[in-house]
Design a protein around this motif. Structure first.
Motif, PDB file in Angstrom:
ATOM      1  N   VAL A  51       0.832  -1.195   0.000  1.00  0.00           N
ATOM      2  CA  VAL A  51       0.000   0.000   0.000  1.00  0.00           C
ATOM      3  C   VAL A  51       0.870   1.250   0.000  1.00  0.00           C
ATOM      4  CG1 VAL A  51      -2.050  -1.065   0.980  1.00  0.00           C
ATOM      5  CG2 VAL A  51      -0.255  -0.217   2.515  1.00  0.00           C
ATOM      6  N   ALA A  52       2.164   1.060   0.112  1.00  0.00           N
ATOM      7  CA  ALA A  52       3.192   2.088  -0.079  1.00  0.00           C
ATOM      8  C   ALA A  52       4.446   1.320  -0.478  1.00  0.00           C
ATOM      9  CB  ALA A  52       3.425   2.890   1.204  1.00  0.00           C
ATOM     10  N   GLU A  53       5.462   2.018  -0.953  1.00  0.00           N
ATOM     11  CA  GLU A  53       6.673   1.323  -1.386  1.00  0.00           C
ATOM     12  C   GLU A  53       7.372   0.596  -0.246  1.00  0.00           C
ATOM     13  OE1 GLU A  53       9.187   4.092  -3.426  1.00  0.00           O
ATOM     14  OE2 GLU A  53       8.224   3.706  -5.362  1.00  0.00           O
ATOM     15  N   ASP A  54       7.057   0.991   0.992  1.00  0.00           N
ATOM     16  CA  ASP A  54       7.694   0.354   2.145  1.00  0.00           C
ATOM     17  C   ASP A  54       6.701  -0.141   3.183  1.00  0.00           C
ATOM     18  OD1 ASP A  54       6.863   2.842   2.978  1.00  0.00           O
ATOM     19  OD2 ASP A  54       8.711   3.318   4.068  1.00  0.00           O
ATOM     20  N   VAL A  55       5.427  -0.310   2.783  1.00  0.00           N
ATOM     21  CA  VAL A  55       4.410  -0.787   3.723  1.00  0.00           C
ATOM     22  C   VAL A  55       3.536  -1.852   3.074  1.00  0.00           C
ATOM     23  CG1 VAL A  55       2.475  -0.190   5.229  1.00  0.00           C
ATOM     24  CG2 VAL A  55       4.339   1.453   4.905  1.00  0.00           C
ATOM     25  N   VAL A  56       3.325  -2.944   3.800  1.00  0.00           N
ATOM     26  CA  VAL A  56       2.462  -4.047   3.376  1.00  0.00           C
ATOM     27  C   VAL A  56       1.215  -4.055   4.249  1.00  0.00           C
ATOM     28  CG1 VAL A  56       2.228  -6.569   3.354  1.00  0.00           C
ATOM     29  CG2 VAL A  56       4.324  -5.485   2.491  1.00  0.00           C
ATOM     30  N   LEU A  57       0.064  -4.249   3.620  1.00  0.00           N
ATOM     31  CA  LEU A  57      -1.199  -4.458   4.328  1.00  0.00           C
ATOM     32  C   LEU A  57      -1.519  -5.946   4.266  1.00  0.00           C
ATOM     33  CD1 LEU A  57      -3.874  -3.429   5.645  1.00  0.00           C
ATOM     34  CD2 LEU A  57      -4.751  -3.127   3.304  1.00  0.00           C
ATOM     35  N   LEU A 115      -0.428  -3.793   9.448  1.00  0.00           N
ATOM     36  CA  LEU A 115       0.553  -3.150   8.582  1.00  0.00           C
ATOM     37  C   LEU A 115       1.955  -3.641   8.927  1.00  0.00           C
ATOM     38  CD1 LEU A 115      -0.678   0.575   8.570  1.00  0.00           C
ATOM     39  CD2 LEU A 115      -1.078  -1.173   6.822  1.00  0.00           C
ATOM     40  N   ILE A 116       2.784  -3.802   7.904  1.00  0.00           N
ATOM     41  CA  ILE A 116       4.166  -4.234   8.061  1.00  0.00           C
ATOM     42  C   ILE A 116       5.069  -3.208   7.398  1.00  0.00           C
ATOM     43  CG2 ILE A 116       5.872  -5.990   7.441  1.00  0.00           C
ATOM     44  CD1 ILE A 116       3.594  -8.026   7.401  1.00  0.00           C
ATOM     45  N   LYS A 117       6.056  -2.729   8.134  1.00  0.00           N
ATOM     46  CA  LYS A 117       7.010  -1.740   7.610  1.00  0.00           C
ATOM     47  C   LYS A 117       8.264  -2.459   7.119  1.00  0.00           C
ATOM     48  CE  LYS A 117       8.254   2.764   7.385  1.00  0.00           C
ATOM     49  NZ  LYS A 117       7.438   3.829   6.791  1.00  0.00           N
ATOM     50  N   LEU A 118       8.660  -2.151   5.891  1.00  0.00           N
ATOM     51  CA  LEU A 118       9.867  -2.740   5.331  1.00  0.00           C
ATOM     52  C   LEU A 118      11.103  -1.933   5.717  1.00  0.00           C
ATOM     53  CD1 LEU A 118       8.651  -3.588   1.706  1.00  0.00           C
ATOM     54  CD2 LEU A 118       8.482  -4.954   3.793  1.00  0.00           C
ATOM     55  N   ALA A 119      12.239  -2.612   5.763  1.00  0.00           N
ATOM     56  CA  ALA A 119      13.488  -1.946   6.126  1.00  0.00           C
ATOM     57  C   ALA A 119      13.905  -0.937   5.072  1.00  0.00           C
ATOM     58  CB  ALA A 119      14.588  -2.982   6.335  1.00  0.00           C
ATOM     59  N   GLU A 120      13.502  -1.186   3.824  1.00  0.00           N
ATOM     60  CA  GLU A 120      13.796  -0.262   2.743  1.00  0.00           C
ATOM     61  C   GLU A 120      12.663  -0.304   1.729  1.00  0.00           C
ATOM     62  OE1 GLU A 120      17.099  -1.472   0.305  1.00  0.00           O
ATOM     63  OE2 GLU A 120      16.862  -3.553   0.905  1.00  0.00           O
ATOM     64  N   PRO A 121      12.411   0.813   1.054  1.00  0.00           N
ATOM     65  CA  PRO A 121      11.344   0.822   0.047  1.00  0.00           C
ATOM     66  C   PRO A 121      11.682  -0.095  -1.120  1.00  0.00           C
ATOM     67  CG  PRO A 121      12.030   3.057   0.641  1.00  0.00           C
ATOM     68  CD  PRO A 121      13.055   2.131   1.204  1.00  0.00           C
ATOM     69  N   ILE A 122      10.637  -0.626  -1.743  1.00  0.00           N
ATOM     70  CA  ILE A 122      10.802  -1.349  -2.999  1.00  0.00           C
ATOM     71  C   ILE A 122      10.630  -0.302  -4.093  1.00  0.00           C
ATOM     72  CG2 ILE A 122      10.001  -3.235  -4.446  1.00  0.00           C
ATOM     73  CD1 ILE A 122       8.839  -4.537  -1.942  1.00  0.00           C
ATOM     74  N   SER A 123      11.724   0.252  -4.547  1.00  0.00           N
ATOM     75  CA  SER A 123      11.685   1.404  -5.448  1.00  0.00           C
ATOM     76  C   SER A 123      10.898   1.104  -6.715  1.00  0.00           C
ATOM     77  CB  SER A 123      13.111   1.818  -5.811  1.00  0.00           C
ATOM     78  OG  SER A 123      13.106   2.935  -6.669  1.00  0.00           O
ATOM     79  N   GLY A 124       9.935   1.978  -7.007  1.00  0.00           N
ATOM     80  CA  GLY A 124       9.146   1.841  -8.227  1.00  0.00           C
ATOM     81  C   GLY A 124       8.041   0.810  -8.157  1.00  0.00           C
ATOM     82  N   VAL A 165      11.950  -6.718   7.587  1.00  0.00           N
ATOM     83  CA  VAL A 165      10.852  -5.986   8.224  1.00  0.00           C
ATOM     84  C   VAL A 165      11.380  -5.263   9.456  1.00  0.00           C
ATOM     85  CG1 VAL A 165       8.678  -6.285   9.492  1.00  0.00           C
ATOM     86  CG2 VAL A 165       9.093  -7.577   7.372  1.00  0.00           C
ATOM     87  N   THR A 166      10.920  -4.024   9.675  1.00  0.00           N
ATOM     88  CA  THR A 166      11.356  -3.273  10.857  1.00  0.00           C
ATOM     89  C   THR A 166      10.245  -3.019  11.870  1.00  0.00           C
ATOM     90  OG1 THR A 166      10.946  -1.140   9.763  1.00  0.00           O
ATOM     91  CG2 THR A 166      13.157  -2.084   9.568  1.00  0.00           C
ATOM     92  N   ASP A 167       8.987  -3.126  11.453  1.00  0.00           N
ATOM     93  CA  ASP A 167       7.904  -2.815  12.393  1.00  0.00           C
ATOM     94  C   ASP A 167       6.625  -3.517  11.943  1.00  0.00           C
ATOM     95  OD1 ASP A 167       6.632  -1.717  14.562  1.00  0.00           O
ATOM     96  OD2 ASP A 167       6.472   0.301  13.744  1.00  0.00           O
ATOM     97  N   ILE A 168       5.789  -3.852  12.923  1.00  0.00           N
ATOM     98  CA  ILE A 168       4.490  -4.484  12.667  1.00  0.00           C
ATOM     99  C   ILE A 168       3.441  -3.772  13.503  1.00  0.00           C
ATOM    100  CG2 ILE A 168       3.110  -6.579  12.953  1.00  0.00           C
ATOM    101  CD1 ILE A 168       5.668  -8.204  12.555  1.00  0.00           C
ATOM    102  N   TYR A 169       2.322  -3.462  12.879  1.00  0.00           N
ATOM    103  CA  TYR A 169       1.180  -2.894  13.602  1.00  0.00           C
ATOM    104  C   TYR A 169      -0.023  -3.813  13.421  1.00  0.00           C
ATOM    105  CZ  TYR A 169      -2.885  -0.020  14.677  1.00  0.00           C
ATOM    106  OH  TYR A 169      -4.070   0.440  15.191  1.00  0.00           O
ATOM    107  N   VAL A 170      -0.595  -4.261  14.531  1.00  0.00           N
ATOM    108  CA  VAL A 170      -1.808  -5.069  14.502  1.00  0.00           C
ATOM    109  C   VAL A 170      -2.982  -4.172  14.878  1.00  0.00           C
ATOM    110  CG1 VAL A 170      -3.018  -7.020  15.546  1.00  0.00           C
ATOM    111  CG2 VAL A 170      -0.571  -7.187  15.062  1.00  0.00           C
ATOM    112  N   ALA A 171      -4.035  -4.223  14.090  1.00  0.00           N
ATOM    113  CA  ALA A 171      -5.170  -3.321  14.279  1.00  0.00           C
ATOM    114  C   ALA A 171      -5.710  -3.368  15.699  1.00  0.00           C
ATOM    115  CB  ALA A 171      -6.280  -3.674  13.302  1.00  0.00           C
ATOM    116  N   GLU A 172      -5.993  -2.183  16.236  1.00  0.00           N
ATOM    117  CA  GLU A 172      -6.672  -2.110  17.523  1.00  0.00           C
ATOM    118  C   GLU A 172      -8.057  -2.733  17.358  1.00  0.00           C
ATOM    119  OE1 GLU A 172      -6.807   1.760  19.206  1.00  0.00           O
ATOM    120  OE2 GLU A 172      -4.668   2.157  18.906  1.00  0.00           O
TER     121      GLU A 172
END
Length: 269
Positions: free
Chosen positions: A78-84, A135-144, A115-122
């Motif tokens: 859902v962003a270059e560095d975030v997975v839903l 949501l899962i935060k990646l250590a670096e964006p997947i460019s493009g 992966v650097t961070d994980i958020y579980v829905a409240e």
């Protein structure tokens, strides 16, 4: 008792490979069972076919950091560095436990991202599967990298939807090739008729052939995309009873109803 979640576990994978019964997770709906319950789910992304390169450019797989060849859930950029993905795929896991695979329809050819961070829905409840997103935060964006647009509301009339994943197939084992299948949208009324109070219309949506079965996601597809004909993310593979059984459609986290919560968290994640 049948499995409710669609998350592939090592125990489930061994059971599927050795006995020809379902593993936990994959397909149009996520893994449906309690890990201690008898595993009597038929394993399959029913009626599926291989995806073409670029057909789902945003799709990812969640894999075990200790053994990246073992992918257990799906997700989408859902962003270059975030997975839903689904909350039941990440609940209880640390960032160091998971890696993300992306970049090919052949899971063995995908690139691996830390992966650097994980958020579980409240409000996520593993017993009811309410608010099943993470949501899962990646250590670096997947460019493009291409991202998937989110449904901003629940239309209540989605028509034919499509689900994709690397989960369990008719053979009883996971697929190396990304598979997809079209599944009809099912109204809240009909889904409530199938699942009673287990279906929560405030955070869930259903899809599948209610009368005949035959098309669905299965174990290993949890967290993956349910998209509309125009490529909008409508749902996140969550749960169900069995795989592609008549009367038991796939149940998904309803992105349109959860849109405000997802985008608010995404803005500062």
């Amino acid at each position: 008792m049948q499995n409710r979640r669609k998350t592939l576990t090592r125990l489930g994978a061994l059971t599927a490979a050795g006995l020809g019964v379902a593993a936990l997770a994959l397909g149009a709906t996520s893994a449906y069972a309690d890990d201690n319950a008898p595993n009597d789910i038929e394993p399959k992304i029913i009626g599926g076919q291989p995806a073409e390169d670029g057909q789902f450019p945003y799709i990812v797989a969640l894999a075990d950091a200790g053994d990246p060849s073992f992918n257990f859930c799906g997700g989408q950029l859902v962003a270059e560095d975030v997975v839903l993905t689904a909350a039941h795929c990440t609940e209880g896991s640390a960032a160091a436990d998971i890696v993300i695979r992306h970049g090919s329809t052949d899971i063995t050819q995908t690139d691996i991202y830390d992966v650097t961070d994980i958020y579980v829905a409240e409000g996520f409840d593993g017993s009811t599967m309410v608010n099943d997103w993470s949501l899962i935060k990646l250590a670096e964006p997947i460019s493009g990298a291409e991202t998937v647009p989110l449904a901003e509301s629940d239309t209540k009339d989605w028509g034919t939807l499509t689900v994709a994943g690397w989960g369990t197939t008719e053979s009883g084992s996971s697929s190396e090739d990304l598979l997809y299948v079209d599944v009809p949208y099912i109204t809240d009324t009909d889904c409530s008729g199938a699942y009673g109070s287990e279906f929560n219309a405030d955070s869930m949506i259903c899809a599948g052939d209610l009368e005949n079965g035959g098309v669905d996601s299965c174990q290993g597809d949890s967290g993956g995309p349910l998209v509309s004909a125009d490529g909008v993310l409508v749902g996140i593979v969550s749960w169900g009873y069995g795989c592609a059984e008549a009367g038991n459609p796939g149940v998904y986290a309803n992105v349109g109803l959860l849109y405000d919560d997802i985008t608010t968290k995404l803005a500062d994640f």
